[in-house]
Design a protein around this motif. Structure first.
Motif, PDB file in Angstrom:
ATOM      1  N   PRO A  87      56.244  18.336  43.908  1.00  0.00           N
ATOM      2  CA  PRO A  87      55.560  18.995  45.032  1.00  0.00           C
ATOM      3  C   PRO A  87      55.263  20.467  44.757  1.00  0.00           C
ATOM      4  N   LEU A  88      56.102  21.133  43.948  1.00  0.00           N
ATOM      5  CA  LEU A  88      55.850  22.530  43.617  1.00  0.00           C
ATOM      6  C   LEU A  88      54.553  22.669  42.824  1.00  0.00           C
ATOM      7  N   THR A  89      54.332  21.769  41.869  1.00  0.00           N
ATOM      8  CA  THR A  89      53.097  21.799  41.084  1.00  0.00           C
ATOM      9  C   THR A  89      51.891  21.490  41.957  1.00  0.00           C
ATOM     10  N   LEU A  90      52.029  20.496  42.838  1.00  0.00           N
ATOM     11  CA  LEU A  90      50.921  20.157  43.750  1.00  0.00           C
ATOM     12  C   LEU A  90      50.618  21.333  44.678  1.00  0.00           C
ATOM     13  N   PHE A  91      51.666  22.026  45.125  1.00  0.00           N
ATOM     14  CA  PHE A  91      51.483  23.217  45.968  1.00  0.00           C
ATOM     15  C   PHE A  91      50.713  24.289  45.199  1.00  0.00           C
ATOM     16  N   ALA A  92      51.100  24.494  43.924  1.00  0.00           N
ATOM     17  CA  ALA A  92      50.441  25.512  43.101  1.00  0.00           C
ATOM     18  C   ALA A  92      48.955  25.198  42.921  1.00  0.00           C
TER      19      ALA A  92
END
Length: 389
Positions: free
Chosen positions: A194-199
């Protein structure tokens, strides 16, 4: 006509906009923080203290309300701090080594010396709390400075802000490295999804509500990993493009200053002092925290600044004098929000040791704020133009 009168250009109601603008000021945020802490402290020492305890311990999901304030709401505070960190390192004062070296040195000295003083006082005892007096509460400190700041050099506030940004970064590292009880690598790796998708999403859709569930998912997985969940707020902030950090911070700072930090302060400051205040004052944890904040911060910030200026080409701003630096060091001893959080992480929320740490943080912060206000007010009087109030 009525609708247009009460609407702002962004489409929100004017009263809400004015409230948000007020919450973005250091003075209002600091006042709310202090008021919430006082309410919690007073309530916990009244005949209705059991009601305060019941509210604090009321469980929602797998955390009680006090836990949600420390691990959930404070993630918003660290998200805003992370945005400020990224912007300062990319385009702010920390980008220029010549301008950054003195406040960076001051921040390091202002964390190392309080930790050393606390550790020396608590050798053979509760040394796990060594980091409690090492943090500075920028909202509280800036509120004090805002009240007495007229006729003080603008460079003083800039120095304090830059120091506080570095202080926040070091505090985040300390929490992640030294106060992670157990690390579950799988959950931490899953948090990268989810952190990568958020980025990716924040670069294309910075205002979409799609970002919120991704942020919550990142927070939950970091929490499950054993790393304190507030670190998730910093990780999310670092993915925001530099060009968007100011607008995102503008949107979230009122939530941080008006809700997250005051609610945490309300629950964290609620320690009973009616029965054992005298014993707490004699406890080495309390003494270590007070001495670390009041003496350690002043000595550490002032000495580190002097040493770096003495042995390098770095220089103080022309309008700053050494009494200003000493006063700033005293302001650094206002270590409220993060200090209370580290106390809970070190000793466990609600334990006797945590209560001693809280009393130390409260006393040390108040003493530091008063001493700084007296000294800086004296400098303000000297710097006031003749005939001006």
């Amino acid at each position: 006509m009525v609708g247009r009168r009460f609407a702002d250009p962004s489409g929100g109601p004017l009263p809400a906009r004015r409230l948000a603008d007020a919450l973005r000021t250091e003075t209002i945020g600091g006042v709310l923080l202090i008021a919430a802490a006082l309410i919690g402290l007073v309530w916990a020492n009244t005949p209705w203290a059991s009601a305060y305890t019941d509210i604090s311990q009321y469980k929602i999901g797998y955390l009680n309300l006090a836990g949600w304030s420390a691990e959930g709401l404070l993630a918003i505070f660290f998200f805003v701090a992370g945005l400020e960190l990224k912007r300062e390192f990319a385009v702010g004062d920390l980008r220029d080594p010549k301008r950054a070296v003195l406040p960076i040195a001051a921040a390091v000295g202002g964390m190392a010396v309080p930790a050393l003083i606390y550790t020396l006082i608590n050798l053979g005892g509760a040394v796990r709390g060594w980091a409690i007096p090492s943090a500075t509460d920028i909202a509280f400190a800036l509120a004090v400075l805002a009240v007495i700041g007229k006729h003080l050099p603008p460079a003083l506030r800039t120095f304090l802000l830059t120091l506080a940004v570095v202080d926040d970064l070091l505090a985040i590292i300390i929490i992640a490295v030294f106060y992670t009880a157990s690390l579950h690598v799988l959950w931490l790796l899953l948090a990268l999804v989810p952190l990568t998708l958020f980025a990716l999403a924040v670069r294309r859709f910075p205002r979409t509500y799609l970002l919120l569930p991704l942020a919550v998912a990142t927070w939950a997985l970091v929490h499950e990993s054993g790393v304190h969940a507030t670190v998730a707020g910093v990780l999310l902030a670092f993915t925001v493009p530099v060009a968007a950090t100011e607008s995102v911070e503008h949107r979230w700072r009122p939530v941080s200053a008006g809700i997250a930090v005051p609610v945490f302060a309300f629950f964290a400051a609620g320690v009973s002092i009616s029965g054992g205040f005298g014993a707490s004052l004699r406890d080495r944890i309390t003494i270590g925290v007070v001495c670390g904040l009041v003496l350690g911060k002043t000595i550490g910030i002032t000495a580190a600044t002097w040493l770096v200026q003495r042995f390098t080409r770095a220089e103080l701003a022309e309008e700053l004098r050494w009494p200003h630096v000493i006063g700033l060091g005293m302001l650094g001893g206002v270590g409220f929000t993060v200090s209370l959080l580290i106390g809970e992480l070190a000793f466990g929320a609600g334990t006797e040791q945590d209560d001693h740490a809280k009393i130390g943080v409260l006393l040390g912060s108040v003493i530091s704020a008063v001493l700084a206000a007296v000294l800086l007010n004296t400098m303000r009087q000297k710097g006031r133009p003749r005939g001006r109030p």
